[in-house]
Design an enzyme around this catalytic site. Structure first.
Site, mmCIF file in Angstrom:
data_model
loop_
_atom_site.group_PDB
_atom_site.id
_atom_site.type_symbol
_atom_site.label_atom_id
_atom_site.label_comp_id
_atom_site.label_asym_id
_atom_site.label_seq_id
_atom_site.Cartn_x
_atom_site.Cartn_y
_atom_site.Cartn_z
ATOM 1 N N ARG A 96 -32.998 14.055 38.494
ATOM 2 C CA ARG A 96 -33.836 14.340 39.673
ATOM 3 C C ARG A 96 -35.314 14.151 39.356
ATOM 4 O O ARG A 96 -36.116 13.876 40.247
ATOM 5 C CB ARG A 96 -33.534 15.738 40.206
ATOM 6 C CG ARG A 96 -32.297 15.742 41.085
ATOM 7 C CD ARG A 96 -31.726 17.118 41.270
ATOM 8 N NE ARG A 96 -30.826 17.449 40.180
ATOM 9 C CZ ARG A 96 -30.330 18.651 39.952
ATOM 10 N NH1 ARG A 96 -30.669 19.652 40.728
ATOM 11 N NH2 ARG A 96 -29.508 18.851 38.954
ATOM 12 N N GLU A 114 -26.022 26.704 27.290
ATOM 13 C CA GLU A 114 -25.328 27.998 27.219
ATOM 14 C C GLU A 114 -24.159 27.890 26.225
ATOM 15 O O GLU A 114 -23.940 28.769 25.404
ATOM 16 C CB GLU A 114 -24.827 28.348 28.614
ATOM 17 C CG GLU A 114 -24.541 29.821 28.771
ATOM 18 C CD GLU A 114 -24.087 30.148 30.185
ATOM 19 O OE1 GLU A 114 -24.329 29.340 31.100
ATOM 20 O OE2 GLU A 114 -23.475 31.215 30.341
HETATM 21 P P1 AMP Z 1 -33.224 24.547 32.157
HETATM 22 O O1 AMP Z 1 -33.157 23.603 30.987
HETATM 23 O O2 AMP Z 1 -32.402 25.784 31.971
HETATM 24 O O3 AMP Z 1 -34.650 24.851 32.557
HETATM 25 O O4 AMP Z 1 -32.537 23.799 33.375
HETATM 26 C C1 AMP Z 1 -33.241 22.856 34.077
HETATM 27 C C2 AMP Z 1 -32.375 21.712 34.536
HETATM 28 O O5 AMP Z 1 -31.112 22.151 35.040
HETATM 29 C C3 AMP Z 1 -33.093 21.015 35.665
HETATM 30 O O6 AMP Z 1 -33.029 19.622 35.415
HETATM 31 C C4 AMP Z 1 -32.330 21.408 36.906
HETATM 32 O O7 AMP Z 1 -32.110 20.281 37.692
HETATM 33 C C5 AMP Z 1 -31.018 22.015 36.441
HETATM 34 N N1 AMP Z 1 -30.771 23.386 36.971
HETATM 35 C C6 AMP Z 1 -30.729 24.534 36.245
HETATM 36 N N2 AMP Z 1 -30.469 25.608 37.024
HETATM 37 C C7 AMP Z 1 -30.362 25.135 38.291
HETATM 38 C C8 AMP Z 1 -30.128 25.754 39.584
HETATM 39 N N3 AMP Z 1 -29.930 27.079 39.720
HETATM 40 N N4 AMP Z 1 -30.087 24.956 40.668
HETATM 41 C C9 AMP Z 1 -30.291 23.623 40.548
HETATM 42 N N5 AMP Z 1 -30.525 22.977 39.381
HETATM 43 C C10 AMP Z 1 -30.548 23.717 38.258
#
Ligand code: AMP
Length: 190
Positions: free
Chosen positions: A73, A110
């Site tokens: 995205r 995770e």
């Molecule tokens: P993080 O590495 O945990 O910050 O996760 C970020 C990535 O995961 C981004 O590229 C988001 O597109 C996706 N992502 C994580 N959590 C969500 C959520 N609740 N809704 C949509 N996309 C998410």
């Protein structure tokens, strides 16, 4: 520049409520996750334009050499941001997708680890890079992308996202790495 730039609770300066254009899908992709789906925002002509405008405004006068976007995205948003700023776009992709020589960075999920990669010649020493993705949750993905840009010799001007999930602490994690974080809206409690 301040270490944090936050939009006015999802309302653009034109008064558009961007937050209302994000669709929430409960329990996707697994129970307990509230998936923040930006496809509804991207499909809205005024919503898409206002989102890109709000993402770039703090950087209109900033010295930026490249815009980097995180698969997938971050490609949609980063491409539009790069076009508007009159800069080139650098893709940061999942492992094994880029065709030329790459630099990689592992990051923890995770369960298990994943990796992102950047072309080894995409960023030169001293280049100033604006990082773009749709959402910051734990910040693990953006943290790895920042490490990649820094390993390439680049400097991260800021990381910008449409959505912050502040309770997961990702934006603070990036700020602790010395990166300015710009977000347009927050969803609390996730
Ligand atoms: P993080 O590495 O945990 O910050 O996760 C970020 C990535 O995961 C981004 O590229 C988001 O597109 C996706 N992502 C994580 N959590 C969500 C959520 N609740 N809704 C949509 N996309 C998410």
């Amino acid at each position: 520049m301040a270490n944090s730039i936050n939009g006015p609770a999802g309302n653009t300066r034109a008064g558009l409520d961007l937050k209302s254009l994000v669709r929430t899908i409960p329990d996707y992709p697994k129970p307990g996750i509230q998936f923040r789906d930006i496809t509804t925002l991207l499909a809205d002509p005024a919503g898409l334009r206002a989102s890109i405008d709000e993402m770039i405004w703090p950087f209109l006068s900033a010295h930026i050499d490249h815009v980097a976007g995180i698969e997938a995205r971050g490609f949609i948003l980063g491409g539009a941001v790069a076009h508007e700023l009159g800069r080139g776009f650098v893709p940061i992709r999942k492992k094994g997708k880029l065709p030329y020589k790459t630099i990689g960075q592992d990051y923890e999920l995770e369960y298990g680890v994943d990796a992102v990669e950047i072309h080894a010649d995409a960023i030169s020493a001293g280049d100033r890079v604006l990082l773009v993705d749709d959402l910051v949750a734990t910040g693990g993905t953006a943290d790895a992308a920042i490490d990649l840009i820094r390993k390439s010799g680049g400097e991260v001007v800021a990381a910008c996202f449409i959505i912050d999930l502040p309770d997961l602490g990702g934006a603070d994690r990036l700020r602790r790495k010395g990166v300015t974080v710009h977000t347009l809206m927050a969803f609390e409690g996730d």
